[in-house]
Design an enzyme around this catalytic site. Sequence first.
Site: not given
Ligand code: DQA
Length: 146
Positions: A11-12, A19, A24, A75, A78, A81, A88, A99, A101-103, A108, A112
Amino acid sequence: MAHKILVIHGPNLNMLGKREPETYGADTLSDINTALVLHGKNQDAEVTTFQSNLEGEIVDKIQQAIGIYDGLIINPAAYTHTSIAIRDAVLLLKMPVVEVHLSNIYKREPFRHHSFLSDVVAGQIAGFGMQGYFMALDAILHILKS
Ligand code: DQA
């Protein structure tokens, strides 16, 4: 035969570029996907990308990967978490999963710092922006070739 790799963005992440660019980066999701497909092609891998803002759609896509793909990069954004359902679903897979994550989620907010996926995937890459997806693809191809 080319390895088939699925990339799932949660999501997002469809809003990348607009964003929180300080967190990011400036690249859009389409920039990332285009570069990933090319990075795959250069290594004889076929990369397919998917994004959803809905947990159930991500679960469906993971289930549908069985028998079609050789590896998964995810990725979960959110949902990392919060989602036992995505964890599952990943546990159903026999293929390598990385897995991304950009950040750097560990630098953080404390909420997270916990990932429901990190102990059921081959590895996690966090904090390298878009480069992290390339690293994940290289890691999966390395696992598949070894
Ligand atoms: C994220 C880190 C998550 O905590 C956050 O909710 C995201 C992006 C990242 O790519 O850094 O939406 O997965």
